[in-house]
Design a protein around this motif. Structure first.
Motif, PDB file in Angstrom:
ATOM      1  N   SER A  80     -26.123 -16.157 -15.958  1.00 62.08           N
ATOM      2  CA  SER A  80     -27.334 -15.993 -16.746  1.00 62.08           C
ATOM      3  C   SER A  80     -27.042 -15.520 -18.153  1.00 62.08           C
ATOM      4  N   VAL A  81     -28.030 -15.747 -18.994  1.00 59.90           N
ATOM      5  CA  VAL A  81     -28.002 -15.241 -20.363  1.00 59.90           C
ATOM      6  C   VAL A  81     -29.417 -14.769 -20.680  1.00 59.90           C
ATOM      7  N   ALA A  82     -29.501 -13.629 -21.354  1.00 61.94           N
ATOM      8  CA  ALA A  82     -30.799 -13.090 -21.755  1.00 61.94           C
ATOM      9  C   ALA A  82     -30.987 -13.290 -23.252  1.00 61.94           C
ATOM     10  N   LEU A  83     -32.122 -13.841 -23.599  1.00 65.69           N
ATOM     11  CA  LEU A  83     -32.524 -13.999 -24.996  1.00 65.69           C
ATOM     12  C   LEU A  83     -33.750 -13.109 -25.166  1.00 65.69           C
ATOM     13  N   GLY A  84     -33.497 -11.826 -25.347  1.00 63.54           N
ATOM     14  CA  GLY A  84     -34.597 -10.869 -25.338  1.00 63.54           C
ATOM     15  C   GLY A  84     -35.175 -10.804 -23.942  1.00 63.54           C
ATOM     16  N   SER A  85     -36.484 -10.998 -23.835  1.00 63.08           N
ATOM     17  CA  SER A  85     -37.133 -10.933 -22.523  1.00 63.08           C
ATOM     18  C   SER A  85     -37.177 -12.287 -21.817  1.00 63.08           C
ATOM     19  N   VAL A  86     -36.527 -13.287 -22.385  1.00 56.53           N
ATOM     20  CA  VAL A  86     -36.453 -14.605 -21.756  1.00 56.53           C
ATOM     21  C   VAL A  86     -35.037 -14.805 -21.235  1.00 56.53           C
ATOM     22  N   HIS A  87     -34.941 -15.145 -19.938  1.00 58.27           N
ATOM     23  CA  HIS A  87     -33.638 -15.322 -19.309  1.00 58.27           C
ATOM     24  C   HIS A  87     -33.487 -16.764 -18.831  1.00 58.27           C
ATOM     25  N   TYR A  88     -32.285 -17.292 -19.037  1.00 55.94           N
ATOM     26  CA  TYR A  88     -31.895 -18.583 -18.467  1.00 55.94           C
ATOM     27  C   TYR A  88     -30.888 -18.262 -17.385  1.00 55.94           C
ATOM     28  N   GLN A  89     -31.082 -18.831 -16.196  1.00 52.37           N
ATOM     29  CA  GLN A  89     -30.138 -18.542 -15.122  1.00 52.37           C
ATOM     30  C   GLN A  89     -29.911 -19.767 -14.255  1.00 52.37           C
ATOM     31  N   ALA A  90     -28.706 -19.827 -13.723  1.00 53.39           N
ATOM     32  CA  ALA A  90     -28.357 -20.829 -12.721  1.00 53.39           C
ATOM     33  C   ALA A  90     -28.058 -20.053 -11.447  1.00 53.39           C
ATOM     34  N   VAL A  91     -28.642 -20.486 -10.335  1.00 55.32           N
ATOM     35  CA  VAL A  91     -28.529 -19.744  -9.087  1.00 55.32           C
ATOM     36  C   VAL A  91     -28.166 -20.689  -7.947  1.00 55.32           C
ATOM     37  N   ALA A  92     -27.138 -20.328  -7.201  1.00 61.76           N
ATOM     38  CA  ALA A  92     -26.793 -21.020  -5.960  1.00 61.76           C
ATOM     39  C   ALA A  92     -26.806 -19.972  -4.860  1.00 61.76           C
ATOM     40  N   ILE A  93     -27.564 -20.233  -3.801  1.00 60.64           N
ATOM     41  CA  ILE A  93     -27.661 -19.311  -2.673  1.00 60.64           C
ATOM     42  C   ILE A  93     -27.005 -19.982  -1.481  1.00 60.64           C
ATOM     43  N   THR A  94     -26.054 -19.278  -0.887  1.00 60.04           N
ATOM     44  CA  THR A  94     -25.319 -19.866   0.229  1.00 60.04           C
ATOM     45  C   THR A  94     -26.215 -20.011   1.456  1.00 60.04           C
ATOM     46  N   GLN A  95     -25.835 -20.933   2.333  1.00 57.77           N
ATOM     47  CA  GLN A  95     -26.577 -21.128   3.576  1.00 57.77           C
ATOM     48  C   GLN A  95     -26.528 -19.864   4.423  1.00 57.77           C
ATOM     49  N   ALA A  96     -25.399 -19.162   4.415  1.00 56.84           N
ATOM     50  CA  ALA A  96     -25.286 -17.922   5.185  1.00 56.84           C
ATOM     51  C   ALA A  96     -26.309 -16.892   4.698  1.00 56.84           C
ATOM     52  N   ALA A  97     -26.510 -16.796   3.393  1.00 61.03           N
ATOM     53  CA  ALA A  97     -27.495 -15.859   2.851  1.00 61.03           C
ATOM     54  C   ALA A  97     -28.910 -16.270   3.267  1.00 61.03           C
ATOM     55  N   MET A  98     -29.191 -17.565   3.222  1.00 56.41           N
ATOM     56  CA  MET A  98     -30.516 -18.031   3.640  1.00 56.41           C
ATOM     57  C   MET A  98     -30.735 -17.789   5.131  1.00 56.41           C
ATOM     58  N   ASP A  99     -29.678 -17.970   5.930  1.00 62.11           N
ATOM     59  CA  ASP A  99     -29.788 -17.722   7.370  1.00 62.11           C
ATOM     60  C   ASP A  99     -30.037 -16.245   7.661  1.00 62.11           C
ATOM     61  N   ARG A 100     -29.369 -15.346   6.913  1.00 66.05           N
ATOM     62  CA  ARG A 100     -29.607 -13.903   7.092  1.00 66.05           C
ATOM     63  C   ARG A 100     -31.056 -13.573   6.783  1.00 66.05           C
ATOM     64  N   ARG A 101     -31.591 -14.136   5.709  1.00 62.45           N
ATOM     65  CA  ARG A 101     -32.979 -13.884   5.331  1.00 62.45           C
ATOM     66  C   ARG A 101     -33.938 -14.411   6.395  1.00 62.45           C
ATOM     67  N   ALA A 102     -33.666 -15.600   6.906  1.00 63.59           N
ATOM     68  CA  ALA A 102     -34.521 -16.176   7.946  1.00 63.59           C
ATOM     69  C   ALA A 102     -34.495 -15.309   9.202  1.00 63.59           C
ATOM     70  N   ALA A 103     -33.328 -14.792   9.565  1.00 66.30           N
ATOM     71  CA  ALA A 103     -33.225 -13.912  10.740  1.00 66.30           C
ATOM     72  C   ALA A 103     -34.035 -12.646  10.526  1.00 66.30           C
ATOM     73  N   LEU A 104     -33.934 -12.074   9.354  1.00 64.16           N
ATOM     74  CA  LEU A 104     -34.706 -10.872   9.042  1.00 64.16           C
ATOM     75  C   LEU A 104     -36.205 -11.149   9.124  1.00 64.16           C
ATOM     76  N   GLU A 105     -36.625 -12.249   8.542  1.00 60.25           N
ATOM     77  CA  GLU A 105     -38.043 -12.602   8.530  1.00 60.25           C
ATOM     78  C   GLU A 105     -38.559 -12.986   9.918  1.00 60.25           C
ATOM     79  N   SER A 106     -37.677 -13.382  10.834  1.00 64.28           N
ATOM     80  CA  SER A 106     -38.118 -13.818  12.157  1.00 64.28           C
ATOM     81  C   SER A 106     -38.777 -12.697  12.948  1.00 64.28           C
ATOM     82  N   TYR A 107     -38.543 -11.459  12.569  1.00 65.67           N
ATOM     83  CA  TYR A 107     -39.144 -10.327  13.266  1.00 65.67           C
ATOM     84  C   TYR A 107     -40.519  -9.959  12.715  1.00 65.67           C
ATOM     85  N   ARG A 108     -40.914 -10.536  11.626  1.00 65.04           N
ATOM     86  CA  ARG A 108     -42.148 -10.147  10.936  1.00 65.04           C
ATOM     87  C   ARG A 108     -43.366 -10.152  11.862  1.00 65.04           C
TER      88      ARG A 108
END
Length: 119
Positions: A80-108
């Motif tokens: 990422s880069v910040a231009l004052g209060s405006v940020h440009y970012q590139a984000v890649a989220i691994t499948q393992a991270a998404m699976d952890r989140r889904a497991a956590l949310e499964s108890y909701r």
């Protein structure tokens, strides 16, 4: 870059400029007071990356173009880069991270908190 990608890029930039001009011309409209405004690129959807490894490599490539080092935290690869209060970012989220989140949310739906008296 394909002609369609080039057209989309030019259109996005024009729309961002139009938004800035619109906000400038309408000073009574509120703008975010706290926190940044983000433009986020997700390599698996916004680039030619088709695998998790390619998406992570794309974040690293973008970090180089931005002159920064990507951060890696909890399976989120971010450049990422910040231009004052405006940020440009590139984000890649691994499948393992998404699976952890889904497991956590499964108890909701199976957890019910007792109402707090007087709340």
């Amino acid at each position: 870059m394909s002609p369609a990608q080039h057209h989309h890029r030019r259109e996005l930039i024009a729309n961002l400029r139009a938004l800035a001009a619109f906000l400038d011309a309408h000073p009574l409209l509120p703008v975010p007071r706290y926190g940044p405004v983000r433009v986020s690129v997700h390599p698996l959807y916004d680039t030619d990356a088709s695998t998790e490894a390619e998406a992570i490599a794309e974040v690293e490539r973008i970090a180089t173009l931005l002159g920064t080092t990507p951060t890696v935290q909890y399976g989120h690869h971010v450049a990422s880069v910040a231009l004052g209060s405006v940020h440009y970012q590139a984000v890649a989220i691994t499948q393992a991270a998404m699976d952890r989140r889904a497991a956590l949310e499964s108890y909701r739906d199976v957890i019910a908190l007792d109402a707090i008296e007087g709340a």
